[in-house]
Enzyme design. Structure first.
Site, PDB file in Angstrom:
ATOM      1  NE  ARG A 107      -3.163   2.630   2.777  1.00  9.60           N
ATOM      2  CZ  ARG A 107      -3.016   3.455   3.824  1.00  9.60           C
ATOM      3  NH1 ARG A 107      -2.295   3.107   4.870  1.00  9.60           N
ATOM      4  NH2 ARG A 107      -3.599   4.630   3.821  1.00  9.60           N
ATOM      5  CG  HIS A 152      -0.798   9.125   3.245  1.00 11.95           C
ATOM      6  ND1 HIS A 152      -0.982   7.786   3.535  1.00 11.95           N
ATOM      7  CD2 HIS A 152      -0.343   9.684   4.387  1.00 11.95           C
ATOM      8  CE1 HIS A 152      -0.640   7.551   4.796  1.00 11.95           C
ATOM      9  NE2 HIS A 152      -0.243   8.688   5.333  1.00 11.95           N
ATOM     10  CD  GLU A 197      -4.096   8.108   9.948  1.00  4.57           C
ATOM     11  OE1 GLU A 197      -3.602   9.197  10.252  1.00  4.57           O
ATOM     12  OE2 GLU A 197      -3.708   7.018  10.400  1.00  4.57           O
ATOM     13  CG  ASN A 336      -4.661   3.848   8.910  1.00  6.90           C
ATOM     14  OD1 ASN A 336      -4.796   2.842   8.209  1.00  6.90           O
ATOM     15  ND2 ASN A 336      -4.133   4.969   8.475  1.00  6.90           N
ATOM     16  CE1 TYR A 338       0.571   3.351  13.557  1.00  3.61           C
ATOM     17  CE2 TYR A 338      -1.451   4.310  12.718  1.00  3.61           C
ATOM     18  CZ  TYR A 338      -0.172   3.856  12.502  1.00  3.61           C
ATOM     19  OH  TYR A 338       0.369   3.879  11.246  1.00  3.61           O
ATOM     20  CD  GLU A 405      -1.223   4.233   8.089  1.00  2.00           C
ATOM     21  OE1 GLU A 405      -0.939   4.740   9.196  1.00  2.00           O
ATOM     22  OE2 GLU A 405      -1.384   4.902   7.061  1.00  2.00           O
TER      23      GLU A 405
END
Ligand SMILES: *[C@@H]1O[C@H](CO)[C@@H](O)[C@H](O)[C@H]1NC(C)=O
Length: 498
Positions: A107, A152, A197, A336, A338, A405
């Site tokens: 990606r 991005h 995002e 994504n 985290y 991600e």
């Protein structure tokens, strides 16, 4: 493959030590210890963080080029992405690492300013198109699938002069760019992500204003950005469906980032509130049956806006055309993940007014035992990923989820045992969720090589591979985590002994 004996012993040890982290070598059947055959693994990057060559071959300036050049003081080590890993000139080094990892897909993002240097079709740049064509061919020739992020964060600077995402012109501007990408690359690229995002693009770029374009309009600019970005996304999906899908047969989605919220007092209303403000404001317009912004946000922001003496809500409302254009406009949800937080309703308003934080009215906290990465916001909470995947399963009709991600930051050491543990526990959380019926079909690690980490420059490292940027060869050196991940990819299981 773990022998039964080891499975039993480790299973007992795990239960004895009552570890909270998920462990694979327990009492599950062998079937449930393996990822499904069609589950795919990859790795993610973004153009500005790795490419360098910021003005090569007619590339125009993006808001990140201009911001890092004009505000060196805002970047921790006063660095920028002018050269970065020089991936633009050294793609073969990245390709070698991709092959070594044995990933199913790569990606990466396309720099809009290489395709349209000033953002507009009048500046169309064949050299930029040739560059990505060549790259896509090389990836495919090595048996790796390209997954493309169309945006991005590197908005053409010239488009920001019109107000960027606060101006509804962005819808047409993005659509024209998207069509160029589908036309040139869609014969070979079958997975498209429109935006990466939106929370960071909108809240940090146009609300708090710490990311370029550094517009500080909290509670106003951020909502306009979400509104226009969602329209651009929806229109792009419809364009693909009407003009390209029949021939190209690919999928189009969007990548959302969110924490998962836990409540110390099991207060579901608090959890739902944070999830709506973090995930729902993007996911509800696209993935819910009714479309539009979440009810709780519409009501809160209307109420707050009137109290502030405004004539109408700071949150724009979709008209019928746009509500139905955006609703259902994705084949998958890119996620994504985290970190997570404990959340609770603020006891008294404690954020500036107006702002998204004031509207959300939620205080967050962390647990002392959560391990912190090099990034001050990054705590390892794998159970948050499992919780989030179940939340999405239940809230959005078990839409297909691609984890686009997930990653960990440190100082860049090759013996990166905390990163190995982070990946191990999070990949286990994904496996648990799959076994619980969550429609997760892929997992992508952030990121291939240590790179330019936005406001933190080169001081926080997320790579599976390390690189000495001062060396002549700029060779990508595998860390322990690369070897670990390679093993997961090749065995489709999580090894017991790491
Ligand atoms: C998973 O997602 C795909 C695409 O949205 C859908 O067709 C499929 O029915 C989903 N699977 C389950 C088990 O819900």
């Amino acid at each position: 493959m773990c022998s039964i004996v080891i499975i039993l012993i480790i299973g007992i040890l795990v239960s004895l030590q009552s570890l909270t982290q998920a462990e694979n070598c327990s009492f599950f059947s062998e079937e449930s210890l393996k990822f499904p055959k069609d589950f795919s693994f990859g790795v993610s990057t973004s153009a500005y963080q790795i490419e360098g060559a910021w003005n090569a071959d007619n590339k125009g300036p993006s808001i990140w080029d201009v911001f890092t050049h004009n505000h060196q003081d805002k970047i921790k080590d006063e660095s920028n992405g002018d050269i970065a890993l020089d991936s633009y000139n050294n793609f073969d080094l990245d390709l070698k690492a991709l092959k070594h990892l044995n990933v199913d897909f790569y990606r990466f993002s396309i720099a809009w300013t290489r395709i349209y240097p000033n953002g507009d079709i009048s500046s169309r740049n064949q050299k930029g198109i040739d560059y990505y064509n060549n790259m896509i061919d090389k990836i495919l020739a090595n048996g790796i699938k390209p997954v493309i992020t169309m945006y991005h964060w590197d908005l053409p600077y010239e488009i920001q002069k019109f107000g960027g995402f606060t101006n509804s012109l962005i819808v047409e501007q993005f659509l024209t760019y998207a069509e160029e990408l589908f036309e040139n690359f869609g014969d070979r690229v079958k997975t498209w992500i429109t935006f990466n995002e939106p929370n960071q693009i909108c809240k940090l770029g146009y609300g708090i204003g710490v990311f370029p374009p550094a517009i500080n309009l909290p509670g106003v600019g951020d909502y306009l950005c979400y509104f226009n970005l969602l329209k651009a996304h929806g229109a792009t999906y419809r364009l693909y469906q009407s003009k390209f899908f029949e021939k190209q047969g690919g999928k189009v989605g969007i990548t959302l980032d969110t924490i998962f919220g836990f409540s110390k007092t099991n207060n579901n209303a608090d959890v739902d509130r944070i999830m709506q403000y973090s995930l729902g404001l993007l996911a509800h317009p696209i993935y819910s049956k009714s479309g539009g912004f979440p009810k709780i946000m519409v009501e809160d922001i209307q109420k707050n806006s009137l109290q502030e003496g405004r004539r109408k809500s700071r949150l724009p409302i979709f008209d019928e055309f746009w509500r139905t254009t955006v609703q259902g406009s994705a084949d998958f949800l890119g996620l994504n993940y985290y970190t997570s937080r404990f959340v609770r309703r603020a006891e008294k308003p404690c954020f500036e007014s107006p702002s998204m934080d004031r509207d959300a009215d939620i205080e967050t906290s962390v647990e002392p035992e959560w391990l912190m990465g090099k990034s001050e916001w990054l705590y390892s909470v794998p159970e948050g990923l499992e919780g989030l995947l179940k939340y999405i399963r239940d809230e959005y009709n078990n839409v297909e989820v691609m984890i686009t991600e997930n990653g960990w930051s440190d100082d860049g050491e090759l013996e990166d045992d905390n990163r190995v543990r982070y990946f191990k526990n999070h990949i286990q959380a994904v496996m648990n969720a799959v076994n619980e019926g969550c429609n997760v079909t892929s997992y992508s690690a952030w990121t291939l090589v240590d790179n330019f980490e936005w406001l933190k420059g080169y001081t926080e490292k997320f790579g599976l591979y390390s690189v000495d940027l001062t060396s002549e060869k700029k060779e990508r050196i595998p860390k322990n985590s690369a070897l670990f991940y390679k093993n997961v990819i090749e065995t489709r299981t999580i090894p017991c002994d790491s």
